[in-house]
Scaffold this active site. Structure first.
Site, PDB file in Angstrom:
ATOM      1  N   ASP A   1       0.793  -1.234   0.000  1.00  0.00           N
ATOM      2  CA  ASP A   1       0.000   0.000   0.000  1.00  0.00           C
ATOM      3  C   ASP A   1       0.824   1.282   0.000  1.00  0.00           C
ATOM      4  OD1 ASP A   1      -2.291  -1.444  -0.015  1.00  0.00           O
ATOM      5  OD2 ASP A   1      -2.775  -1.158   2.112  1.00  0.00           O
TER       6      ASP A   1
ATOM      7  N   HIS B   1      30.338   4.596  -4.442  1.00  0.00           N
ATOM      8  CA  HIS B   1      28.878   4.681  -4.350  1.00  0.00           C
ATOM      9  C   HIS B   1      28.372   4.490  -2.916  1.00  0.00           C
ATOM     10  CE1 HIS B   1      28.173   3.922  -8.920  1.00  0.00           C
ATOM     11  NE2 HIS B   1      28.547   5.154  -8.640  1.00  0.00           N
TER      12      HIS B   1
ATOM     13  N   ASP C   1      28.581  14.052  -1.622  1.00  0.00           N
ATOM     14  CA  ASP C   1      28.206  14.154  -3.033  1.00  0.00           C
ATOM     15  C   ASP C   1      26.690  14.169  -3.036  1.00  0.00           C
ATOM     16  OD1 ASP C   1      27.583  13.775  -5.707  1.00  0.00           O
ATOM     17  OD2 ASP C   1      29.064  12.190  -6.030  1.00  0.00           O
TER      18      ASP C   1
ATOM     19  N   ASP D   1      24.515  18.405  -9.100  1.00  0.00           N
ATOM     20  CA  ASP D   1      25.405  17.316  -8.693  1.00  0.00           C
ATOM     21  C   ASP D   1      26.710  17.933  -8.186  1.00  0.00           C
ATOM     22  OD1 ASP D   1      26.750  14.940  -8.428  1.00  0.00           O
ATOM     23  OD2 ASP D   1      26.784  14.435 -10.560  1.00  0.00           O
TER      24      ASP D   1
ATOM     25  N   HIS E   1      37.626   6.655 -11.938  1.00  0.00           N
ATOM     26  CA  HIS E   1      36.390   7.021 -12.652  1.00  0.00           C
ATOM     27  C   HIS E   1      36.665   8.135 -13.645  1.00  0.00           C
ATOM     28  CE1 HIS E   1      35.796  10.651 -10.172  1.00  0.00           C
ATOM     29  NE2 HIS E   1      35.999   9.916  -9.086  1.00  0.00           N
TER      30      HIS E   1
ATOM     31  N   HIS F   1      30.273  13.726 -16.745  1.00  0.00           N
ATOM     32  CA  HIS F   1      29.116  13.122 -17.424  1.00  0.00           C
ATOM     33  C   HIS F   1      28.166  14.252 -17.757  1.00  0.00           C
ATOM     34  CE1 HIS F   1      26.859  13.536 -13.597  1.00  0.00           C
ATOM     35  NE2 HIS F   1      27.920  13.008 -12.985  1.00  0.00           N
TER      36      HIS F   1
ATOM     37  N   HIS G   1      22.835  11.701 -14.476  1.00  0.00           N
ATOM     38  CA  HIS G   1      23.667  11.207 -15.581  1.00  0.00           C
ATOM     39  C   HIS G   1      22.787  11.350 -16.807  1.00  0.00           C
ATOM     40  CE1 HIS G   1      26.425   8.546 -12.856  1.00  0.00           C
ATOM     41  NE2 HIS G   1      26.425   9.815 -12.530  1.00  0.00           N
TER      42      HIS G   1
ATOM     43  N   GLU H   1      34.545  16.465 -12.127  1.00  0.00           N
ATOM     44  CA  GLU H   1      34.645  15.830 -10.815  1.00  0.00           C
ATOM     45  C   GLU H   1      35.847  14.916 -10.644  1.00  0.00           C
ATOM     46  OE1 GLU H   1      31.589  12.792 -10.121  1.00  0.00           O
ATOM     47  OE2 GLU H   1      30.596  13.412 -11.950  1.00  0.00           O
TER      48      GLU H   1
ATOM     49  N   TYR I   1      41.535   8.600  -4.378  1.00  0.00           N
ATOM     50  CA  TYR I   1      41.018   7.677  -3.360  1.00  0.00           C
ATOM     51  C   TYR I   1      42.156   6.741  -2.969  1.00  0.00           C
ATOM     52  CZ  TYR I   1      37.046   9.534  -5.876  1.00  0.00           C
ATOM     53  OH  TYR I   1      36.181  10.400  -6.509  1.00  0.00           O
TER      54      TYR I   1
ATOM     55  N   ARG J   1      36.987  14.058  -3.530  1.00  0.00           N
ATOM     56  CA  ARG J   1      36.431  14.384  -4.846  1.00  0.00           C
ATOM     57  C   ARG J   1      35.920  15.817  -4.769  1.00  0.00           C
ATOM     58  NH1 ARG J   1      33.573  10.314  -5.479  1.00  0.00           N
ATOM     59  NH2 ARG J   1      31.470  10.925  -4.898  1.00  0.00           N
TER      60      ARG J   1
ATOM     61  N   GLU K   1      33.496  18.277  -7.133  1.00  0.00           N
ATOM     62  CA  GLU K   1      32.603  18.196  -8.304  1.00  0.00           C
ATOM     63  C   GLU K   1      31.761  19.448  -8.448  1.00  0.00           C
ATOM     64  OE1 GLU K   1      29.567  15.099  -8.068  1.00  0.00           O
ATOM     65  OE2 GLU K   1      29.353  15.153 -10.249  1.00  0.00           O
TER      66      GLU K   1
HETATM   67  N1  GLY Z   1      26.458  11.862  -7.959  1.00  0.00           N
HETATM   68  C1  GLY Z   1      26.750  10.955  -8.978  1.00  0.00           C
HETATM   69  C2  GLY Z   1      27.903  11.352  -9.752  1.00  0.00           C
HETATM   70  O1  GLY Z   1      28.661  12.198  -9.305  1.00  0.00           O
HETATM   71  O2  GLY Z   1      28.098  10.938 -10.850  1.00  0.00           O
HETATM   72 MN    MN Z   2      28.570  13.491 -11.037  1.00  0.00          MN
HETATM   73 MN    MN Z   3      28.115  13.583  -7.807  1.00  0.00          MN
END
Ligand code: GLY
Ligand code: MN
Ligand code: MN
Length: 463
Positions: free
Chosen positions: A39, A248, A265, A276, A359, A363, A370, A410, A414, A431, A433
């Site tokens: 529900d 993540h 983040d 972001d 990474h 993006h 994304h 970004e 690490y 990071r 960003e």
């Molecule tokens: N927050 C997801 C990324 O930075 O791609």
């Molecule tokens: Mn991002």
């Molecule tokens: Mn991000």
């Protein structure tokens, strides 16, 4: 009130694209409602493509656009009983005026009406592989048209992926979108400021058992909602200490300790548009020398990437610029001993930097964090290349940046504990960003309402 002119213009652009490709009809559902448990549903979020073309955020809706420019909406019928429980519905009678579509029907009549719309169309366009069961539904409607072929009806002879058309349109943001993205960026920046200040204040006050990651997540949410954001654009990452090395990670219950960093983040969604931002700051507001050393490398990498984000550059240029600066830093700090790894170009060739930077730097960002859009030149010629894993692949050249494109920048570092890695850097994850709008002469950073310079962060957290 929906400003239907914005969406009429976008629908007209789709109709033109269909016409240029030989004609046909495009059909597009919005997102389904999703049950969370008995529900109880997840908060409803419209489909981004559908919203892009309608500004309509009720569930249970469909849109068709014909190459002639005619648009048809299917939506939930008015229903007093359901509206008492779930809220007001627009209904098909009011839809043409409210949304600027040419006609509207109850979605309950879709299986009867959609085959009529498909009849005598040369082609049918719909988003491939995005809506569960959509292909089967389209097959059913096409079968109904085919059943009338002996009576002279023509069935569409080809199917095309509508995403191809919509992705190109969405990749370059219009003024309406840029205004919202700017505002979303401001709100999210304010939320990061609030979280940083809360962290330092809670530590100063000797708050028992904290601050914890969820305390800062609550501050972010408070600031998002306070300014009218509907949701976070994605699950907020609030990572204390070593948790920052989990890319993540999400906000959990770890305690933020003096002497450790916190990586946040997080960004709000406003009016259907994402933001972001990542900031990394000392929990108590004072960087240690080792943290500061790595922080300044990541910041220098971000500046190098920002300088490479301008009209005419390629999508991969900011990444390449950032990666070089990060590698220089890895060699200078001994994360990668020079004696073993050589110079920047050697490290680029060996890929050894991926131990600390695994990474990409950017993006696309827009309605989806994304966001959609090809990362290569649609008309470029594919050549054989070697990918990050050393495999031979066919790839077109990277996308050339144009005004109105929005991407994140970004870079990060690490450092997991490992043999040969200087101990002073263990468990540091950083990071930085920001969201960048490509302009004619460079780029506009939409998210710099929160400081990024280490001294400025320390000053803000003292305040
Ligand atoms: N927050 C997801 C990324 O930075 O791609
Ligand atoms: Mn991002
Ligand atoms: Mn991000």
């Amino acid at each position: 009130m929906i400003n239907s002119r914005i969406y009429e213009k976008r629908r007209a652009a789709v109709a033109r694209a269909l016409k240029a490709a030989g004609g046909g009809i495009a059909l597009l559902p919005t997102a389904p409602e999703v049950a969370r448990n008995r529900d109880s549903d997840f908060p409803y979020r419209h489909d981004s493509y559908f919203y892009y073309l309608t500004g309509f955020s009720e569930p249970g809706a469909w849109l068709t656009i014909e190459a002639s420019g005619k648009s048809t909406l299917f939506c939930r019928p008015k229903d007093l009983e359901r509206e008492i429980w779930d809220g007001i519905r627009l209904g098909p009678k009011a839809a043409p005026t409210a949304l600027g579509v040419n006609q509207a029907f109850s979605v309950e009549a879709i299986d009867k009406t959609m085959p009529q719309l498909l009849e005598n169309q040369r082609a049918v366009w719909f988003p491939f592989a995005t809506h569960k069961g959509l292909e089967t539904q389209v097959d059913g409607w096409l079968n109904q048209v085919r059943a009338k072929v002996r009576q002279g009806a023509e069935c569409p002879g080809s199917q095309h992926d509508l995403c191809k058309v919509l992705d190109e349109l969405r990749l370059v943001k219009d003024k309406h979108e840029i205004d919202i993205l700017r505002r979303a960026g401001q709100i999210s920046a304010g939320a990061h400021v609030r979280a940083m200040q809360t962290s330092a204040a809670m530590l100063r006050s000797g708050f028992k058992g904290g601050p914890r990651e969820y305390h800062l997540e609550a501050e972010l949410l408070h600031e998002f909602r306070r300014h009218g954001s509907e949701f976070p654009a994605y699950t907020s990452i609030v990572a204390a200490g070593a948790n920052a090395c989990v890319l993540h990670y999400r906000a959990g219950d770890a305690e933020l300790k003096p002497g450790e960093l916190c990586l946040i983040d997080a960004g709000c969604e406003l009016g259907g548009y994402a933001s972001d931002i990542t900031r990394t700051f000392p929990a108590n507001g004072k960087f240690t020398p080792a943290q500061r050393r790595l922080y300044d490398i990541v910041l220098a990498a971000q500046y190098a990437a920002i300088a490479a984000t301008k009209t005419g550059k390629r999508f991969t240029d900011p990444h390449d610029a950032a990666t070089r600066v990060l590698i220089e830093g890895m060699l200078e700090t001994g994360l990668l001993p020079k004696a073993k790894h050589g110079k920047v170009d050697d490290v680029l060739a060996s890929g050894a930097y991926r131990q600390f930077y695994m990474h990409r730097t950017s993006h696309w960002m827009g309605m989806d964090v994304h966001d959609c859009g090809d990362y290569t030149e649609p008309k470029g010629k594919a050549t054989r290349q070697t990918d990050a894993l050393g495999q031979e692949v066919l790839r077109k050249p990277s996308r050339i940046l144009q005004p109105g494109m929005v991407l994140t920048i970004e870079p990060g570092l690490y450092v997991r504990p490992a043999k040969g890695v200087p101990k002073e850097f263990w468990n540091i994850g950083i990071r930085i960003e920001d969201d960048a709008l490509v302009t004619a002469n460079g780029c506009e950073l939409l998210t710099r309402g929160v400081p990024v310079d280490a001294n400025e962060i320390e000053a803000l957290m003292r305040g």
